[in-house]
Design a protein around this motif. Structure first.
Motif, PDB file in Angstrom:
ATOM      1  N   LEU A 222      13.144  -4.067  59.528  1.00 24.89           N
ATOM      2  CA  LEU A 222      12.618  -4.052  58.167  1.00 24.89           C
ATOM      3  C   LEU A 222      13.532  -4.931  57.319  1.00 24.89           C
ATOM      4  O   LEU A 222      14.615  -5.321  57.748  1.00 24.89           O
ATOM      5  N   ILE A 223      13.103  -5.191  56.082  1.00 26.41           N
ATOM      6  CA  ILE A 223      13.891  -6.089  55.239  1.00 26.41           C
ATOM      7  C   ILE A 223      15.277  -5.482  54.969  1.00 26.41           C
ATOM      8  O   ILE A 223      16.275  -6.194  54.871  1.00 26.41           O
ATOM      9  N   GLY A 224      15.342  -4.144  54.905  1.00 27.80           N
ATOM     10  CA  GLY A 224      16.629  -3.466  54.725  1.00 27.80           C
ATOM     11  C   GLY A 224      17.574  -3.750  55.884  1.00 27.80           C
ATOM     12  O   GLY A 224      18.765  -3.981  55.695  1.00 27.80           O
ATOM     13  N   ASN A 225      17.029  -3.746  57.112  1.00 29.14           N
ATOM     14  CA  ASN A 225      17.853  -4.052  58.281  1.00 29.14           C
ATOM     15  C   ASN A 225      18.387  -5.474  58.218  1.00 29.14           C
ATOM     16  O   ASN A 225      19.542  -5.730  58.540  1.00 29.14           O
ATOM     17  N   VAL A 226      17.500  -6.416  57.806  1.00 30.91           N
ATOM     18  CA  VAL A 226      17.919  -7.821  57.732  1.00 30.91           C
ATOM     19  C   VAL A 226      19.089  -7.953  56.764  1.00 30.91           C
ATOM     20  O   VAL A 226      20.114  -8.559  57.088  1.00 30.91           O
ATOM     21  N   ILE A 227      18.955  -7.332  55.578  1.00 28.72           N
ATOM     22  CA  ILE A 227      20.018  -7.430  54.569  1.00 28.72           C
ATOM     23  C   ILE A 227      21.297  -6.758  55.083  1.00 28.72           C
ATOM     24  O   ILE A 227      22.389  -7.319  54.981  1.00 28.72           O
ATOM     25  N   GLU A 228      21.145  -5.563  55.654  1.00 25.72           N
ATOM     26  CA  GLU A 228      22.322  -4.838  56.133  1.00 25.72           C
ATOM     27  C   GLU A 228      23.070  -5.671  57.164  1.00 25.72           C
ATOM     28  O   GLU A 228      24.295  -5.748  57.152  1.00 25.72           O
ATOM     29  N   GLN A 229      22.304  -6.316  58.055  1.00 22.49           N
ATOM     30  CA  GLN A 229      22.962  -7.109  59.102  1.00 22.49           C
ATOM     31  C   GLN A 229      23.657  -8.338  58.546  1.00 22.49           C
ATOM     32  O   GLN A 229      24.702  -8.745  59.049  1.00 22.49           O
ATOM     33  N   GLU A 230      23.082  -8.926  57.482  1.00 17.28           N
ATOM     34  CA  GLU A 230      23.750 -10.082  56.872  1.00 17.28           C
ATOM     35  C   GLU A 230      25.131  -9.677  56.351  1.00 17.28           C
ATOM     36  O   GLU A 230      26.061 -10.474  56.355  1.00 17.28           O
ATOM     37  N   PHE A 231      25.253  -8.439  55.879  1.00 20.35           N
ATOM     38  CA  PHE A 231      26.536  -8.011  55.313  1.00 20.35           C
ATOM     39  C   PHE A 231      27.493  -7.469  56.363  1.00 20.35           C
ATOM     40  O   PHE A 231      28.683  -7.701  56.298  1.00 20.35           O
ATOM     41  N   THR A 232      26.970  -6.726  57.347  1.00 20.79           N
ATOM     42  CA  THR A 232      27.890  -6.085  58.276  1.00 20.79           C
ATOM     43  C   THR A 232      28.135  -6.922  59.526  1.00 20.79           C
ATOM     44  O   THR A 232      29.235  -6.929  60.047  1.00 20.79           O
ATOM     45  N   LYS A 233      27.113  -7.639  59.992  1.00 21.56           N
ATOM     46  CA  LYS A 233      27.314  -8.410  61.222  1.00 21.56           C
ATOM     47  C   LYS A 233      27.376  -9.905  60.965  1.00 21.56           C
ATOM     48  O   LYS A 233      28.263 -10.586  61.427  1.00 21.56           O
ATOM     49  N   GLY A 234      26.428 -10.417  60.193  1.00 23.77           N
ATOM     50  CA  GLY A 234      26.336 -11.866  60.020  1.00 23.77           C
ATOM     51  C   GLY A 234      27.351 -12.423  59.043  1.00 23.77           C
ATOM     52  O   GLY A 234      27.664 -13.602  59.078  1.00 23.77           O
ATOM     53  N   SER A 235      27.883 -11.554  58.164  1.00 23.24           N
ATOM     54  CA  SER A 235      28.811 -11.994  57.124  1.00 23.24           C
ATOM     55  C   SER A 235      28.277 -13.142  56.291  1.00 23.24           C
ATOM     56  O   SER A 235      29.049 -13.945  55.792  1.00 23.24           O
ATOM     57  N   ASN A 236      26.969 -13.246  56.177  1.00 22.16           N
ATOM     58  CA  ASN A 236      26.434 -14.247  55.262  1.00 22.16           C
ATOM     59  C   ASN A 236      26.032 -13.536  53.973  1.00 22.16           C
ATOM     60  O   ASN A 236      24.882 -13.174  53.774  1.00 22.16           O
ATOM     61  N   TRP A 237      27.047 -13.359  53.100  1.00 22.36           N
ATOM     62  CA  TRP A 237      26.810 -12.584  51.886  1.00 22.36           C
ATOM     63  C   TRP A 237      25.828 -13.271  50.954  1.00 22.36           C
ATOM     64  O   TRP A 237      25.113 -12.617  50.215  1.00 22.36           O
ATOM     65  N   ASN A 238      25.850 -14.603  50.958  1.00 19.89           N
ATOM     66  CA  ASN A 238      24.957 -15.313  50.050  1.00 19.89           C
ATOM     67  C   ASN A 238      23.500 -15.065  50.424  1.00 19.89           C
ATOM     68  O   ASN A 238      22.672 -14.757  49.581  1.00 19.89           O
ATOM     69  N   MET A 239      23.236 -15.167  51.734  1.00 18.73           N
ATOM     70  CA  MET A 239      21.878 -14.916  52.220  1.00 18.73           C
ATOM     71  C   MET A 239      21.481 -13.470  51.932  1.00 18.73           C
ATOM     72  O   MET A 239      20.400 -13.196  51.406  1.00 18.73           O
ATOM     73  N   GLY A 240      22.386 -12.530  52.242  1.00 18.48           N
ATOM     74  CA  GLY A 240      22.101 -11.114  51.997  1.00 18.48           C
ATOM     75  C   GLY A 240      21.817 -10.841  50.520  1.00 18.48           C
ATOM     76  O   GLY A 240      20.888 -10.103  50.184  1.00 18.48           O
ATOM     77  N   SER A 241      22.631 -11.460  49.648  1.00 21.03           N
ATOM     78  CA  SER A 241      22.424 -11.254  48.209  1.00 21.03           C
ATOM     79  C   SER A 241      21.103 -11.857  47.757  1.00 21.03           C
ATOM     80  O   SER A 241      20.390 -11.274  46.932  1.00 21.03           O
ATOM     81  N   GLY A 242      20.782 -13.029  48.300  1.00 22.66           N
ATOM     82  CA  GLY A 242      19.516 -13.678  47.940  1.00 22.66           C
ATOM     83  C   GLY A 242      18.336 -12.796  48.287  1.00 22.66           C
ATOM     84  O   GLY A 242      17.403 -12.623  47.492  1.00 22.66           O
ATOM     85  N   LEU A 243      18.381 -12.217  49.498  1.00 27.34           N
ATOM     86  CA  LEU A 243      17.285 -11.335  49.916  1.00 27.34           C
ATOM     87  C   LEU A 243      17.266 -10.056  49.069  1.00 27.34           C
ATOM     88  O   LEU A 243      16.198  -9.532  48.753  1.00 27.34           O
ATOM     89  N   SER A 244      18.471  -9.572  48.674  1.00 25.12           N
ATOM     90  CA  SER A 244      18.515  -8.403  47.794  1.00 25.12           C
ATOM     91  C   SER A 244      17.842  -8.708  46.456  1.00 25.12           C
ATOM     92  O   SER A 244      17.194  -7.835  45.873  1.00 25.12           O
ATOM     93  N   LEU A 245      18.025  -9.943  45.986  1.00 24.32           N
ATOM     94  CA  LEU A 245      17.376 -10.313  44.723  1.00 24.32           C
ATOM     95  C   LEU A 245      15.865 -10.191  44.845  1.00 24.32           C
ATOM     96  O   LEU A 245      15.183  -9.720  43.932  1.00 24.32           O
ATOM     97  N   VAL A 246      15.343 -10.620  46.011  1.00 20.91           N
ATOM     98  CA  VAL A 246      13.899 -10.492  46.236  1.00 20.91           C
ATOM     99  C   VAL A 246      13.499  -9.022  46.181  1.00 20.91           C
ATOM    100  O   VAL A 246      12.499  -8.645  45.549  1.00 20.91           O
ATOM    101  N   LEU A 247      14.312  -8.165  46.821  1.00 22.04           N
ATOM    102  CA  LEU A 247      14.032  -6.722  46.800  1.00 22.04           C
ATOM    103  C   LEU A 247      14.062  -6.179  45.374  1.00 22.04           C
ATOM    104  O   LEU A 247      13.267  -5.328  44.998  1.00 22.04           O
TER     105      LEU A 247
END
Lengths: 270, 264
Positions: A222-247
């Motif tokens: 789910l989109i929550g999993n994608v965001i969570e993984q960007e922060f905990t595994k992928g370490s791509n905070w910018n991407m994670g934050s961008g997707l959070s903005l969409v949320l």
């Protein structure tokens, strides 16, 4: 008046730990790793895997919200009609699971649904074929409905309690049957509670990563999993934050809905 | 004729209530039963045992997490009560416009999705140079607890008369003394229910803790999450049962104790 000074610690706290953090999400979401402005993070929602996760989240949380509403409305009506006298303990029983640890509730369903779990065990005892229950979208919907049902019951119940019995009786006296009363009296008067309940179910369902992780396995993202993984595994905070903005767009829409239909906070649980 | 129809409806309603109740409680009951099951299988009853409970209490990880959870819940509720009650008094005496703005800000952590709150706090802690650990979880929990305190205290504060407070001042009490002697007893039920609400919320939180905890520290929620992904051990059921019982007792106290007082 020095009374106003008492809000000082609170205002500082909210600026430091609510406003600035949210501003940081906006900042990270709109910049790349070097700090230059970009819309790429937000627009990455349109890549096939992200859009698939978003659609799946929207779909599953929509279905869960509808199921919750259909289950909760009659429940709230029954509870309201019983409230005279002995009611409050019955109501307590139906609201109680809301305060139970969220992970435990999901863990309980994992126990029931697993391949070697309780439901398959019972089916086996009855010599019925084992079912593949866990790691399906259906299991996620079940987990969402189970976890968030009390969030729908409570606001609807609160609003229904404020409806005057005389209003209902007047409708019946004037010849309206049960369904007409439901459609023209109960529903219009309970709109604030319904809207409140819908957002209280839809927002956490849309943004969850725990339910999909424990009941959906690793294949259903789910989109929550994608965001969570960007922060905990992928370490791509910018991407994670961008997707959070969409949320956050969806969260803002629901806040606006609440502000429009539930002006006095009638439907809120507290 | 009408009576039997009414009875039938009543039976349908009871039936519906029971079905929903089973749906809500059967999973929890299953875990409670399994926590006493000496067989590790989820489908076979191997006899009654307290082994999983002793195993749970002997586990260093679980006990550390329990201690963290209770400490964070207590401290965050306490600090949130202090900041939140002070803020409520100030907000209550404000003009409509600043009051609306502050109440709007108060609603943000409640309406925002937990995942966004968690991520935003994590980004802020890193930006402020606060290393992730016990202190960041505590700050995060205080942040989402304050609104619950304010929402519990505000209604009580609106019911109190400002004249009694002013009368106490006129009679020579210092503002602090006047507050604790006159206002505080009136809002105490709201403060207490705010504390219990905050305590329960902190106990229950997973998502925000997950993002703000760093590597070294676990609360019960984060411990359960990491354990469950490795496969459920029966000691988790024992832990669940203990947590369920605790929350149940706390909620019964907070729901029914104040009502009883009010009725007397």
């Amino acid at each position: 008046m020095n009374k106003k000074l008492l809000s000082g610690p609170y205002i500082l706290w909210m600026i430091g730990f609510t406003i600035i953090p949210l501003a940081l999400i906006v900042f990270y979401g709109l910049t790349d790793k070097s700090g230059a402005f970009t819309l790429a993070n937000v627009l990455s929602i349109s890549t096939p895997e992200h859009i698939k996760a978003l659609w799946l989240s929207l779909g599953l949380s929509f279905v869960s919200t509808i199921i919750c509403l259909v289950l909760a409305y009659p429940l709230a009506m029954i509870l309201r009609n019983r409230n005279v006298g002995s009611g409050s303990f019955i109501v307590f029983i139906f609201i109680l699971p809301m305060w139970m640890n969220f992970l435990l509730r999901t863990l309980a369903w994992q126990t029931l649904l697993e391949k070697a779990g309780v439901i398959n065990g019972i089916l086996g005892m009855l010599h019925l074929p084992k079912q593949n229950l866990i790691n399906t979208p259906g299991a996620i919907v079940l987990g969402m409905v189970y976890n968030f049902l009390p969030f729908m019951v409570l606001p609807i119940y609160n609003v229904l309690c404020k409806i005057d019995d005389n209003t209902i009786n007047a409708a019946r006296d004037l010849g309206a049957n049960f369904f007409q009363t439901l459609l023209w009296v109960w529903f219009p008067l309970s709109v604030p509670g319904i809207i409140s309940g819908i957002t209280m179910v839809f927002v956490p369902a849309l943004t969850t990563f725990v339910i999909s992780n424990l009941l959906g396995g690793s294949k259903i993202l789910l989109i929550g999993n994608v965001i969570e993984q960007e922060f905990t595994k992928g370490s791509n905070w910018n991407m994670g934050s961008g997707l959070s903005l969409v949320l956050m767009i969806f969260i803002l829409i629901s806040m606006a809905l609440i502000a429009k239909y539930d002006k006095n906070g009638e439907g809120s649980g507290f | 004729m009408k009576n039997s129809k009414w009875n039938l409806r009543r039976i349908w309603q009871d039936f519906y209530l029971v079905i929903i109740m089973i749906f809500l409680y059967a999973p929890i009951a299953t875990m409670v039963v399994l926590s006493f099951n000496s067989s590790k299988s989820r489908t076979q009853w191997g006899g009654f045992t307290l082994r999983w409970y002793t195993e749970m209490f002997a586990s260093r990880n679980i006990m550390d997490a329990l201690q963290n959870t209770l400490l964070i819940a207590f401290l965050s509720a306490l600090i949130a009560v202090i900041i939140g009650t002070a803020a409520s008094i100030a907000i209550n005496s404000m003009k409509p416009v600043p009051r609306t703005i502050l109440m709007g800000i108060t609603n943000i952590p409640m309406l925002n999705a937990d995942i966004v709150t968690g991520i935003s706090l994590m980004l802020a802690f890193i930006a402020f140079g606060i290393s992730l650990g016990f202190q960041t979880v505590l700050i995060a929990h205080i942040t989402f607890n304050i609104p619950y305190v304010i929402l519990s205290v505000m209604p009580k504060l609106k019911q109190t008369s400002r004249f009694t407070y002013e009368a106490a001042l006129d009679l020579g009490a210092s503002p602090l003394r006047a507050f604790f002697k006159v206002v505080f007893p009136d809002i105490l039920p709201g403060v207490l229910s705010g504390f219990l609400l905050a305590f329960t919320m902190s106990l229950d939180d997973f998502i925000i803790t997950h993002f703000t905890r760093g590597a070294g520290i676990n609360t019960l929620s984060t411990l359960i999450y990491s354990e469950v992904r490795r496969g459920i051990k029966p000691s988790m059921y024992a832990l669940s049962t203990v947590i369920f019982a605790t929350v149940l007792i706390l909620l019964i106290i907070s729901n029914f104790a104040p009502h009883k007082k009010a009725e007397q």
